[in-house]
Design a protein around this motif. Structure first.
Motif, PDB file in Angstrom:
ATOM      1  N   LEU A 446     -11.670   8.633 -11.884  1.00 10.16           N
ATOM      2  CA  LEU A 446     -11.095   7.318 -11.575  1.00 10.16           C
ATOM      3  C   LEU A 446     -10.773   7.217 -10.087  1.00 10.16           C
ATOM      4  CD1 LEU A 446      -8.648   6.614 -14.551  1.00 10.16           C
ATOM      5  CD2 LEU A 446     -10.847   5.542 -14.100  1.00 10.16           C
ATOM      6  N   LYS A 447     -10.245   8.304  -9.523  1.00 11.06           N
ATOM      7  CA  LYS A 447      -9.948   8.348  -8.101  1.00 11.06           C
ATOM      8  C   LYS A 447     -11.236   8.207  -7.289  1.00 11.06           C
ATOM      9  CE  LYS A 447      -7.718   9.421  -4.215  1.00 11.06           C
ATOM     10  NZ  LYS A 447      -7.016   8.355  -3.468  1.00 11.06           N
ATOM     11  N   TYR A 448     -12.279   8.921  -7.731  1.00 13.52           N
ATOM     12  CA  TYR A 448     -13.581   8.825  -7.066  1.00 13.52           C
ATOM     13  C   TYR A 448     -14.090   7.386  -7.080  1.00 13.52           C
ATOM     14  CZ  TYR A 448     -18.661   8.826  -6.753  1.00 13.52           C
ATOM     15  OH  TYR A 448     -19.954   8.518  -6.421  1.00 13.52           O
ATOM     16  N   THR A 449     -14.020   6.730  -8.246  1.00 11.26           N
ATOM     17  CA  THR A 449     -14.504   5.350  -8.373  1.00 11.26           C
ATOM     18  C   THR A 449     -13.733   4.420  -7.444  1.00 11.26           C
ATOM     19  OG1 THR A 449     -15.085   5.759 -10.681  1.00 11.26           O
ATOM     20  CG2 THR A 449     -14.908   3.467  -9.997  1.00 11.26           C
ATOM     21  N   ASN A 450     -12.426   4.651  -7.356  1.00  8.25           N
ATOM     22  CA  ASN A 450     -11.591   3.827  -6.472  1.00  8.25           C
ATOM     23  C   ASN A 450     -11.944   4.077  -5.003  1.00  8.25           C
ATOM     24  OD1 ASN A 450      -9.509   2.003  -5.879  1.00  8.25           O
ATOM     25  ND2 ASN A 450      -8.039   3.677  -5.601  1.00  8.25           N
ATOM     26  N   ASP A 451     -12.096   5.344  -4.622  1.00  8.95           N
ATOM     27  CA  ASP A 451     -12.405   5.699  -3.239  1.00  8.95           C
ATOM     28  C   ASP A 451     -13.792   5.205  -2.818  1.00  8.95           C
ATOM     29  OD1 ASP A 451      -9.968   6.915  -3.122  1.00  8.95           O
ATOM     30  OD2 ASP A 451     -10.739   8.965  -3.246  1.00  8.95           O
ATOM     31  N   MET A 455     -15.252   3.918   0.768  1.00 11.84           N
ATOM     32  CA  MET A 455     -15.946   4.934   1.563  1.00 11.84           C
ATOM     33  C   MET A 455     -17.457   4.918   1.378  1.00 11.84           C
ATOM     34  SD  MET A 455     -13.216   8.033   1.105  1.00 11.84           S
ATOM     35  CE  MET A 455     -11.469   7.746   1.393  1.00 11.84           C
ATOM     36  N   HIS A 456     -17.944   4.157   0.409  1.00 11.57           N
ATOM     37  CA  HIS A 456     -19.392   3.972   0.224  1.00 11.57           C
ATOM     38  C   HIS A 456     -20.139   5.312   0.183  1.00 11.57           C
ATOM     39  CE1 HIS A 456     -18.568  -0.246   0.934  1.00 11.57           C
ATOM     40  NE2 HIS A 456     -18.005   0.065   2.098  1.00 11.57           N
ATOM     41  N   PHE A 457     -19.716   6.193  -0.737  1.00 15.43           N
ATOM     42  CA  PHE A 457     -20.348   7.511  -0.849  1.00 15.43           C
ATOM     43  C   PHE A 457     -21.841   7.381  -1.151  1.00 15.43           C
ATOM     44  CE2 PHE A 457     -15.980   8.692  -2.616  1.00 15.43           C
ATOM     45  CZ  PHE A 457     -15.526   9.142  -1.387  1.00 15.43           C
ATOM     46  N   ILE A 508     -12.702  16.510  -9.203  1.00 15.64           N
ATOM     47  CA  ILE A 508     -13.050  17.335 -10.356  1.00 15.64           C
ATOM     48  C   ILE A 508     -13.683  16.441 -11.425  1.00 15.64           C
ATOM     49  CG2 ILE A 508     -10.732  17.136 -11.386  1.00 15.64           C
ATOM     50  CD1 ILE A 508     -11.219  20.123 -12.333  1.00 15.64           C
ATOM     51  N   LEU A 509     -14.809  16.893 -11.967  1.00 19.19           N
ATOM     52  CA  LEU A 509     -15.497  16.159 -13.024  1.00 19.19           C
ATOM     53  C   LEU A 509     -15.005  16.602 -14.393  1.00 19.19           C
ATOM     54  CD1 LEU A 509     -17.812  14.202 -13.842  1.00 19.19           C
ATOM     55  CD2 LEU A 509     -19.348  16.176 -13.816  1.00 19.19           C
ATOM     56  N   ASN A 510     -14.913  17.895 -14.606  1.00 19.53           N
ATOM     57  CA  ASN A 510     -14.400  18.467 -15.855  1.00 19.53           C
ATOM     58  C   ASN A 510     -13.991  19.908 -15.575  1.00 19.53           C
ATOM     59  OD1 ASN A 510     -16.855  20.016 -15.925  1.00 19.53           O
ATOM     60  ND2 ASN A 510     -17.857  18.238 -16.856  1.00 19.53           N
ATOM     61  N   ASP A 511     -13.661  20.654 -16.605  1.00 17.41           N
ATOM     62  CA  ASP A 511     -13.156  22.016 -16.420  1.00 17.41           C
ATOM     63  C   ASP A 511     -14.158  22.944 -15.748  1.00 17.41           C
ATOM     64  OD1 ASP A 511     -10.657  21.596 -17.325  1.00 17.41           O
ATOM     65  OD2 ASP A 511     -10.815  22.805 -19.147  1.00 17.41           O
ATOM     66  N   SER A 512     -15.420  22.571 -15.751  1.00 15.50           N
ATOM     67  CA  SER A 512     -16.417  23.492 -15.198  1.00 15.50           C
ATOM     68  C   SER A 512     -17.129  22.953 -13.963  1.00 15.50           C
ATOM     69  CB  SER A 512     -17.473  23.816 -16.264  1.00 15.50           C
ATOM     70  OG  SER A 512     -18.184  22.654 -16.629  1.00 15.50           O
ATOM     71  N   THR A 513     -16.766  21.751 -13.495  1.00 23.29           N
ATOM     72  CA  THR A 513     -17.522  21.152 -12.389  1.00 23.29           C
ATOM     73  C   THR A 513     -16.622  20.426 -11.394  1.00 23.29           C
ATOM     74  OG1 THR A 513     -19.344  20.777 -13.943  1.00 23.29           O
ATOM     75  CG2 THR A 513     -19.493  19.699 -11.803  1.00 23.29           C
ATOM     76  N   ASN A 562     -25.223   4.561  -8.200  1.00 27.87           N
ATOM     77  CA  ASN A 562     -25.030   5.464  -9.338  1.00 27.87           C
ATOM     78  C   ASN A 562     -25.011   6.928  -8.908  1.00 27.87           C
ATOM     79  OD1 ASN A 562     -25.141   3.202 -11.102  1.00 27.87           O
ATOM     80  ND2 ASN A 562     -27.368   3.294 -11.093  1.00 27.87           N
ATOM     81  N   LEU A 563     -24.284   7.214  -7.840  1.00 30.28           N
ATOM     82  CA  LEU A 563     -24.300   8.572  -7.286  1.00 30.28           C
ATOM     83  C   LEU A 563     -23.782   9.599  -8.290  1.00 30.28           C
ATOM     84  CD1 LEU A 563     -24.765  10.410  -4.834  1.00 30.28           C
ATOM     85  CD2 LEU A 563     -22.456   9.844  -4.052  1.00 30.28           C
ATOM     86  N   LEU A 564     -22.630   9.340  -8.869  1.00 34.19           N
ATOM     87  CA  LEU A 564     -22.060  10.304  -9.808  1.00 34.19           C
ATOM     88  C   LEU A 564     -22.924  10.415 -11.069  1.00 34.19           C
ATOM     89  CD1 LEU A 564     -19.853  12.261 -10.591  1.00 34.19           C
ATOM     90  CD2 LEU A 564     -18.491  10.346 -11.431  1.00 34.19           C
ATOM     91  N   GLU A 565     -23.432   9.282 -11.552  1.00 39.97           N
ATOM     92  CA  GLU A 565     -24.297   9.299 -12.736  1.00 39.97           C
ATOM     93  C   GLU A 565     -25.556  10.132 -12.472  1.00 39.97           C
ATOM     94  OE1 GLU A 565     -22.918   6.721 -11.418  1.00 39.97           O
ATOM     95  OE2 GLU A 565     -21.762   5.654 -12.947  1.00 39.97           O
ATOM     96  N   THR A 566     -26.115   9.972 -11.276  1.00 38.62           N
ATOM     97  CA  THR A 566     -27.288  10.764 -10.902  1.00 38.62           C
ATOM     98  C   THR A 566     -26.926  12.248 -10.838  1.00 38.62           C
ATOM     99  OG1 THR A 566     -28.135   8.901  -9.611  1.00 38.62           O
ATOM    100  CG2 THR A 566     -29.095  11.060  -9.168  1.00 38.62           C
TER     101      THR A 566
END
Length: 840
Positions: A446-451, A455-457, A508-513, A562-566
């Motif tokens: 959620l923080k990433y989506t807001n940022d 910041m146009h990642f 952080i995406l999840n416990d492993s990433t 769709n950076l994160l989705e990719t």
């Protein structure tokens, strides 16, 4: 299982809806009825209509303060949920509680359930029984393995209508109804969104009188409320909207200690001049903290529940939510359902909710309880995109701030001032927690989506901990989390020293990433330079204190959209690569279209499943001895809304990825068996290792065969390139289907199995030679030798041979030369729908 949700309008409409999903009206099913603002005689008529059509149904229900149908709220409607199971039994009951103790009620329920152990149970209580909390506590003790879901029957406060519950035609105002699912293998999902934040120290209730609180902290409860909240005049409000708009006590629920956030709301009873709880009571010496209703906490809990739901098998998702949630927080009941709208979530508004919370059943107040069930691996995908807007919910924050400022402008006690200051601090902390991972302190998605909006990642590096499962198994979840926190600290200390460090953001995406993102202000060269350096230092991370090593894989992704989705797609697609450093852009030049294509096919799949557009096509098999087509192979096709036909190579991988395969398979098998039931022509159906190994599909096949007129012309083709983890499961399945006279074929033979003994033990009736061998027998000497050996094997085992991919007469001549009994291919027949076959 079959599941039907509808707003009941008439008996005729009910029958039409049942026909659409092929519910067997002669088989048992559970029907739940939720009646919003209806009289008892109206419900009796509806129950009679249902029973006249579903004579073997078990019906339970209650009155409610509103219903939810396919994600939308309705008033003055009747919601009906029908569930028909393949392997689950249901026990229902009604227990009147007048002049009975809670223990007597629970023991009577246990007697109805008998010796069987239920796994989960819907339970509805009349609104007049304030002992419901003690009843649920006793169920935890007497029936500890049973997970509850349900609530207190609802209605409009201030009206004369008394809420009621019912089992079939038995309607009671003072009773409990229940329906228990009996199936040890059923998947159950239970969760609750409470959304209440504590803001005070711990207090104790000294004395009570039923649902009335007499004293708190040795102070009369009314005086204590004035002292804490600065409320100059306590008033009673009779209607829900009045309560929410005017009763300041609804802003401050009492959060019970030791119950993981479970709360109770207070209100003032002017007739007795006492503080009261809604529809329930608490024992003396109950410990609690003052809390407040937090919209940001609600959004975060909703997001976390979505993550959990996406991982759990669920065929039907339902929620029991409080009528308060429909009225406060600018109707949070509406916006917290948005992620599940595409999953057609239904629900009911109750006067108190019952559900599983962490490790026990609880009675909630002002919460939303989610309940999902599944007999097979069917998954729901919540719509996470709605959180792009949900995280901005702050409407009631403004109201809360104004309330605090108003109180602080008045003459206040020291306790009251501390409470208001704590409220503002906690409110700000809740906003921060919405965007923060609770374990590592890193920003979440959620923080990433807001940022990203600012910041146009367009560049990202995902750092995946490859030995995550091994570390969890060795250290336990808590031990691994400590290791993860230590790892993120080490990474942070390095990142802050980077050139242009402020332009790199990590999450952080999840416990492993974990993942690092940067925008156009960071050049690709600089980004790669830093990632290379991080890789050199952190590809392995040693932790001497626990003698463990983190092994990390680095995957770089560049994408304008769709950076994160990719990135998530890259994680999956790169699993098999034997390298710890991957530039996804270099290995997949077509990645720009991959997500769009995947989404397109997924939409087609969902459309085909929802509209029953899974269509069997049939390809004829030529009998070379009798010179005719007397057998057919069934081949799956799906059709989109424009009439375009898709073959398995276009959709099967995506169907398996999104757990839709079993729905396709069951539909296909059922249609083919039905179409050829009693036919004089053989038909073969492809079965994968998944079909045979997965219990619900396996048992569906056996159940369907038991209802056929004659199964001697059915052939099951076992896909030869599928690996069976347990050959004993396969042998058992083959033994069971052969009891019905079904024949067995080994498909695609020649490219997978190396264990000829295993083939011999399966004793197939047919072996189908893989098409890649058949079509090359003229120009490839090796293929010719393989074919000759398969034909020899067939003769030794007394098995008939079918050659696939016979595309022309030249190949057919070779097939005849080798004395192969059957030919299949475009030389004789293309796959066509059933209506195009000539079966005479």
């Amino acid at each position: 299982m079959l599941n039907l949700q509808l707003l009941f309008e008439s008996k005729q409409q009910f029958q039409i809806e049942l026909d659409k999903i092929n519910i067997n009206t002669d088989s048992p099913c559970l029907v739940r009825v939720y009646a919003c603002n209806k009289e008892e005689n109206e419900i009796a008529d509806v129950v009679n209509d249902i029973e006249s059509i579903l004579s073997k149904s078990k019906i339970i229900g209650c009155s409610t303060s509103g219903v939810i149908y396919k994600g939308k709220q309705y008033e003055d409607h009747i919601l009906v949920i029908i569930e028909q199971f393949r392997e689950t039994d249901v026990i229902t009951g009604l227990v009147e509680y007048t002049n009975k103790t809670p223990r007597e009620v629970v023991l009577e329920m246990k007697e109805i359930l008998g010796s069987v152990k239920g796994k989960a149970m819907h339970i509805f209580s009349g609104a007049q029984w304030i002992e419901i909390t003690e009843c649920v506590e006793l169920i935890n003790q007497i029936l500890p393995d049973l997970k509850l879901t349900g609530g207190i029957a609802g209605g409009e406060i201030g009206h004369d209508k008394i809420p009621f519950v019912f089992e079939s035609s038995k309607i009671r105002k003072e009773g409990i109804v229940f329906a228990a699912y009996i199936n040890d293998d059923m998947n159950i999902f239970c969760d609750a969104n409470i959304s209440h934040e504590p803001i005070s120290s711990v207090y104790s209730i000294d004395s009570v009188d039923g649902c009335y609180l007499k004293s708190i902290e040795k102070t009369p409860a009314t005086d204590w409320c004035f002292e804490q909240f600065g409320i100059e005049k306590l008033e009673e409000y009779r209607f829900w909207q009045q309560i929410v708009e005017n009763d300041e006590l609804t802003k401050f629920p009492l959060i019970l200690e030791g119950h993981h956030g479970v709360s109770r709301f207070l209100h003032y009873d002017s007739t007795k001049g006492k503080m009261s709880l809604y529809q329930m009571k608490l024992p003396e010496n109950t410990k609690f903290r003052i809390g407040y209703v937090s919209p940001t906490r609600c959004v975060k809990e909703c997001h976390d529940i979505c993550v959990r739901i996406a991982k759990e098998p669920i065929e039907s998702l339902f929620c029991y939510t409080c009528v308060f949630r429909k009225l406060y927080l600018e109707n949070c009941a509406e916006w917290e359902l948005k992620p599940f709208a595409s999953a057609n979530i239904s629900g009911a508004f109750m006067l108190g909710e019952i559900g599983w919370n962490v490790d026990r059943n609880e009675v909630f107040n002002g919460s939303c309880v989610y309940f999902g069930i599944s007999e097979e691996e069917s998954y729901i995908t919540p719509d996470f995109s709605v959180f792009n807007d949900l995280y901005r919910v702050h409407t009631d924050d403004d109201k809360l701030v104004n309330f605090v400022l108003k109180k602080q402008s008045l003459a206040m006690t020291h306790e009251n001032q501390l409470l208001m200051d704590k409220l503002l601090d906690q409110q700000e902390k809740s906003k921060q927690q919405l965007f923060q991972d609770s374990i590592t302190g890193l920003g979440n998605t959620l923080k990433y989506t807001n940022d990203k909006k600012e910041m146009h990642f367009n560049k990202m590096c995902l750092i995946q901990i490859e030995n995550f499962n091994l570390l969890v198994s060795r250290l336990g979840q808590e031990g691994y989390h400590e290791l993860l926190k230590d790892a993120t600290r080490k990474l942070h200390h390095y990142l802050v020293c980077l050139e242009d460090a402020e332009k790199f953001n990590y999450y952080i995406l999840n416990d492993s990433t974990l993942f690092i993102a940067a925008g156009s202000m960071v050049t690709k060269e600089l980004f790669i330079k830093h990632i290379d350096y991080i890789y050199d230092h952190f590809q392995t991370m040693h932790f001497d204190a626990v003698n463990e090593v983190l092994i990390n894989r680095f995957i770089i992704v560049n994408a304008d959209k769709n950076l994160l989705e990719t990135g998530i797609l890259a994680l999956k697609e790169c699993q098999s690569l034997q390298t710890h450093y991957v530039d996804y852009n270099e290995i997949d030049e077509n990645r720009g279209n991959s997500l769009e294509k995947e989404e397109e096919i997924l939409n087609v799949l969902n459309y085909a499943i929802d509209t029953d557009n899974i269509i069997p096509y049939f390809q004829g098999i030529h009998d070379n001895k009798h010179q005719c087509i007397n057998k057919f192979e069934a081949l799956m096709r799906i059709v989109d809304e424009d009439g375009n036909v898709y073959v398995p190579s276009q959709f099967m991988d995506i169907a398996k990825k999104y757990h839709l395969y079993s729905k396709l398979s069951i539909s296909m098998i059922e249609k083919v068996l039905t179409l050829f039931d009693g036919s004089n022509f053989e038909v073969s159906i492809n079965l994968s290792a998944y079909d045979i190994s997965y219990r619900s599909v396996n048992e569906f096949i056996l159940q369907k065969l038991s209802k056929m007129k004659d199964c001697k012309n059915f052939v099951f083709e076992i896909l030869e390139d599928e690996s069976f983890k347990d050959m004993e499961v396969l042998r058992k399945f083959l033994k069971e289907v052969r009891k019905f006279g079904v024949k067995i074929a080994i498909d695609d033979f020649g490219i997978g199995y190396s264990n000829f003994m295993a083939i011999a033990q399966m004793a197939p009736d047919y072996i189908k030679i893989d098409g890649s061998i058949v079509k090359n027998i003229q120009r490839d000497e090796l293929c010719k030798k393989v074919l000759e050996n398969i034909v020899f094997l067939g003769k030794q085992l007394n098995v008939e041979i079918i050659a696939e991919f016979v595309e022309d007469l030249i190949i057919q001549e070779e097939v005849i030369k080798h004395k192969i009994q059957y030919s299949q291919g475009y030389c004789f027949s293309k796959p066509v729908p059933f209506a195009h076959l000539t079966l005479s």
